[in-house]
Enzyme design. Structure first.
Site, PDB file in Angstrom:
ATOM      1  N   ASP A  19      71.093 -30.750 -42.913  1.00 10.81           N
ATOM      2  CA  ASP A  19      70.358 -29.887 -43.694  1.00 10.81           C
ATOM      3  C   ASP A  19      71.124 -28.371 -43.035  1.00 10.81           C
ATOM      4  OD1 ASP A  19      67.488 -29.504 -45.609  1.00 10.81           O
ATOM      5  OD2 ASP A  19      68.528 -27.428 -44.783  1.00 10.81           O
TER       6      ASP A  19
ATOM      7  N   LYS B  88      69.309 -31.642 -62.160  1.00 11.91           N
ATOM      8  CA  LYS B  88      68.626 -32.961 -62.114  1.00 11.91           C
ATOM      9  C   LYS B  88      68.890 -34.008 -63.041  1.00 11.91           C
ATOM     10  CE  LYS B  88      66.922 -31.917 -58.421  1.00 11.91           C
ATOM     11  NZ  LYS B  88      67.019 -32.616 -57.320  1.00 11.91           N
TER      12      LYS B  88
ATOM     13  N   TYR C  26      68.432 -25.873 -62.733  1.00 13.12           N
ATOM     14  CA  TYR C  26      67.815 -26.786 -61.965  1.00 13.12           C
ATOM     15  C   TYR C  26      67.635 -28.169 -63.025  1.00 13.12           C
ATOM     16  CZ  TYR C  26      64.188 -29.300 -59.307  1.00 13.12           C
ATOM     17  OH  TYR C  26      63.473 -30.198 -58.483  1.00 13.12           O
TER      18      TYR C  26
ATOM     19  N   ASP D  91      76.081 -28.201 -44.161  1.00 13.86           N
ATOM     20  CA  ASP D  91      76.261 -27.611 -45.513  1.00 13.86           C
ATOM     21  C   ASP D  91      76.903 -28.404 -46.569  1.00 13.86           C
ATOM     22  OD1 ASP D  91      76.836 -25.958 -47.799  1.00 13.86           O
ATOM     23  OD2 ASP D  91      77.993 -24.320 -46.947  1.00 13.86           O
ATOM     24  N   VAL D  92      76.192 -29.120 -47.453  1.00 11.71           N
ATOM     25  CA  VAL D  92      76.568 -30.068 -48.266  1.00 11.71           C
ATOM     26  C   VAL D  92      77.585 -29.446 -49.455  1.00 11.71           C
ATOM     27  CG1 VAL D  92      74.346 -31.381 -48.291  1.00 11.71           C
ATOM     28  CG2 VAL D  92      74.783 -29.845 -50.044  1.00 11.71           C
TER      29      VAL D  92
ATOM     30  N   ASN E  54      69.651 -38.475 -50.924  1.00 11.19           N
ATOM     31  CA  ASN E  54      70.092 -37.031 -51.379  1.00 11.19           C
ATOM     32  C   ASN E  54      68.946 -36.063 -51.730  1.00 11.19           C
ATOM     33  OD1 ASN E  54      72.970 -37.000 -51.046  1.00 11.19           O
ATOM     34  ND2 ASN E  54      72.965 -38.735 -52.585  1.00 11.19           N
TER      35      ASN E  54
HETATM   36  N1  LIG Z   1      58.699 -29.815 -54.873  1.00 12.46           N
HETATM   37  C1  LIG Z   1      58.656 -30.263 -56.321  1.00 12.46           C
HETATM   38  O1  LIG Z   1      57.592 -30.045 -56.687  1.00 12.46           O
HETATM   39  C2  LIG Z   1      59.714 -31.236 -56.847  1.00 12.46           C
HETATM   40  C3  LIG Z   1      59.583 -31.936 -58.180  1.00 12.46           C
HETATM   41  C4  LIG Z   1      60.585 -32.768 -58.559  1.00 12.46           C
HETATM   42  C5  LIG Z   1      61.609 -33.096 -57.924  1.00 12.46           C
HETATM   43  N2  LIG Z   1      61.609 -32.319 -56.450  1.00 12.46           N
HETATM   44  C6  LIG Z   1      62.916 -32.843 -55.808  1.00 12.46           C
HETATM   45  O2  LIG Z   1      62.508 -33.062 -54.510  1.00 12.46           O
HETATM   46  C7  LIG Z   1      63.638 -32.723 -53.562  1.00 12.46           C
HETATM   47  C8  LIG Z   1      63.178 -31.932 -52.320  1.00 12.46           C
HETATM   48  O3  LIG Z   1      62.542 -31.108 -52.960  1.00 12.46           O
HETATM   49  P1  LIG Z   1      61.511 -29.817 -51.985  1.00 12.46           P
HETATM   50  O4  LIG Z   1      60.678 -28.794 -53.067  1.00 12.46           O
HETATM   51  O5  LIG Z   1      61.009 -30.644 -50.837  1.00 12.46           O
HETATM   52  O6  LIG Z   1      62.859 -28.776 -51.596  1.00 12.46           O
HETATM   53  P2  LIG Z   1      63.009 -28.091 -50.447  1.00 12.46           P
HETATM   54  O7  LIG Z   1      63.514 -26.649 -50.880  1.00 12.46           O
HETATM   55  O8  LIG Z   1      61.975 -28.081 -49.208  1.00 12.46           O
HETATM   56  O9  LIG Z   1      64.235 -28.962 -49.759  1.00 12.46           O
HETATM   57  C9  LIG Z   1      65.476 -28.696 -50.174  1.00 12.46           C
HETATM   58  C10 LIG Z   1      66.572 -28.729 -48.938  1.00 12.46           C
HETATM   59  O10 LIG Z   1      67.687 -28.273 -49.243  1.00 12.46           O
HETATM   60  C11 LIG Z   1      68.195 -27.703 -48.446  1.00 12.46           C
HETATM   61  N3  LIG Z   1      69.625 -26.924 -48.656  1.00 12.46           N
HETATM   62  C12 LIG Z   1      69.726 -25.759 -49.584  1.00 12.46           C
HETATM   63  N4  LIG Z   1      71.165 -25.701 -49.245  1.00 12.46           N
HETATM   64  C13 LIG Z   1      71.834 -26.502 -48.801  1.00 12.46           C
HETATM   65  C14 LIG Z   1      73.119 -26.877 -48.447  1.00 12.46           C
HETATM   66  N5  LIG Z   1      74.129 -26.008 -48.924  1.00 12.46           N
HETATM   67  N6  LIG Z   1      73.449 -27.589 -47.561  1.00 12.46           N
HETATM   68  C15 LIG Z   1      72.524 -28.538 -47.232  1.00 12.46           C
HETATM   69  N7  LIG Z   1      71.234 -28.342 -47.155  1.00 12.46           N
HETATM   70  C16 LIG Z   1      70.814 -27.474 -48.152  1.00 12.46           C
HETATM   71  C17 LIG Z   1      67.309 -26.640 -48.069  1.00 12.46           C
HETATM   72  O11 LIG Z   1      67.366 -25.726 -46.684  1.00 12.46           O
HETATM   73  C18 LIG Z   1      66.047 -27.475 -48.051  1.00 12.46           C
HETATM   74  O12 LIG Z   1      65.396 -27.980 -46.767  1.00 12.46           O
HETATM   75  C19 LIG Z   1      64.628 -31.865 -54.400  1.00 12.46           C
HETATM   76  O13 LIG Z   1      65.660 -32.619 -54.536  1.00 12.46           O
HETATM   77  C20 LIG Z   1      63.939 -31.312 -55.740  1.00 12.46           C
HETATM   78  O14 LIG Z   1      64.690 -31.097 -56.549  1.00 12.46           O
HETATM   79  C21 LIG Z   1      60.881 -31.523 -55.888  1.00 12.46           C
END
Ligand SMILES: NC(=O)c1ccc[n+]([C@@H]2O[C@H](COP(=O)([O-])OP(=O)(O)OC[C@H]3O[C@@H](n4cnc5c(N)ncnc54)[C@H](O)[C@@H]3O)[C@@H](O)[C@H]2O)c1
Length: 245
Positions: free
Chosen positions: A21, A138, A134, A44-45, A70
């Site tokens: 992350d 997705k 977004y 950084d992805v 992922n």
């Molecule tokens: N929270 C929800 O309600 C929900 C609903 C449907 C799907 N999702 C999916 O579930 C997954 C997790 O969601 P979440 O809410 O826990 O998100 P989150 O924001 O907590 O996690 C995303 C992570 O990506 C990291 N990130 C951002 N840019 C980055 C980069 N350039 N390189 C590496 N890491 C990077 C962030 O630091 C963060 O830790 C996501 O794919 C999201 O789309 C979430």
């Protein structure tokens, strides 16, 4: 937060986990909770060099990598007004990063007959006010999952996606001011159980898709959404009763 719960689920199942992350502080906290089975590598992805370094460090630490999950996403989205730069940045983080991780990990996954789980969302399937980037990212990940599943199948590697509904997570925490009850009140009606998901419920589905209980599941997008996508516009309402009433 969902990533952290997923890492915890894998550790509880006996796996070692590399958390990759960009957030070094959050990653440090996560591995502190998980102990020696977890290693955090600031990654950084959007950087191929960073992905290469992460994979090399993971193999060096644990001897090999069996699964790729992922989770990374961007929530950068200004709907119709989103700039080209933001479109490209968000897709780089949410979509291209996942594609590059799979490409670079392919030799490992093929050698070890592993599995990939990508993160889609209910947002990939429904129009949502003001959201362009977004949901598009997705939906693209869901399609990438199907393409990757076909590509990897001859090598014994399965590729699936989960599509969570509203899940208690960092973004929900921030939006609701830490009020889980409020998140359940607002988001609950879109889900049959009348509440939003916990991160652990999504993590359990990811673990299942990587497990030997799922050896004939590939190219699937598993809703972990409390019936969000199964419901139509009527939701949990009973309009026929109201019409007749
Ligand atoms: N929270 C929800 O309600 C929900 C609903 C449907 C799907 N999702 C999916 O579930 C997954 C997790 O969601 P979440 O809410 O826990 O998100 P989150 O924001 O907590 O996690 C995303 C992570 O990506 C990291 N990130 C951002 N840019 C980055 C980069 N350039 N390189 C590496 N890491 C990077 C962030 O630091 C963060 O830790 C996501 O794919 C999201 O789309 C979430």
């Amino acid at each position: 937060m969902i990533g952290r719960a997923t890492a915890a689920a894998f550790v509880a199942a006996g796996a070692n986990v590399v958390i990759a992350d960009i957030d070094a502080e959050g990653g440090g906290k996560a591995v502190a909770e998980l102990g020696d089975a977890a290693r955090f590598i600031t990654t950084d992805v959007t950087s191929d060099a960073a992905i290469d370094a992460c994979i090399a460090a993971g193999i060096d630490t644990f001897g090999g990598i069996d699964y790729l999950v992922n989770v990374t996403t961007s929530y950068l989205d200004n709907g119709l007004e989103t700039s080209r730069a933001d479109w490209l940045r968000a897709l780089d983080i949410a979509l291209v990063g996942a594609a590059m991780f799979a490409q670079k990990l392919a030799p490992q996954l093929i050698a070890r007959k592993g599995a990939i789980v990508n993160f889609s969302s209910v947002s990939a399937h429904r129009a949502q006010v003001g959201r362009f980037v977004y949901p598009a990212a997705k939906a693209a990940l869901a399609q990438l999952t199907r393409s990757q599943a076909l590509e990897f199948a001859p090598h014994g590697v399965r590729v699936n996606a989960v599509a969570p509904g509203w899940t208690w997570s960092n973004v929900m925490d921030a939006l609701s001011g830490g009020d889980r009850g409020k998140a359940d009140r607002v988001g609950g009606p879109f889900h049959m159980p009348g509440r939003i998901a916990s991160a652990e419920e999504v993590a359990g589905a990811v673990l299942f898709l990587c497990s030997d209980a799922a050896t004939f599941i590939s190219g699937a997008e598993l809703p972990v959404d409390g019936g969000y996508l199964a419901m139509g516009p009527e939701g949990t309402d009973n309009p026929i009763a109201r019409l007749a009433g």
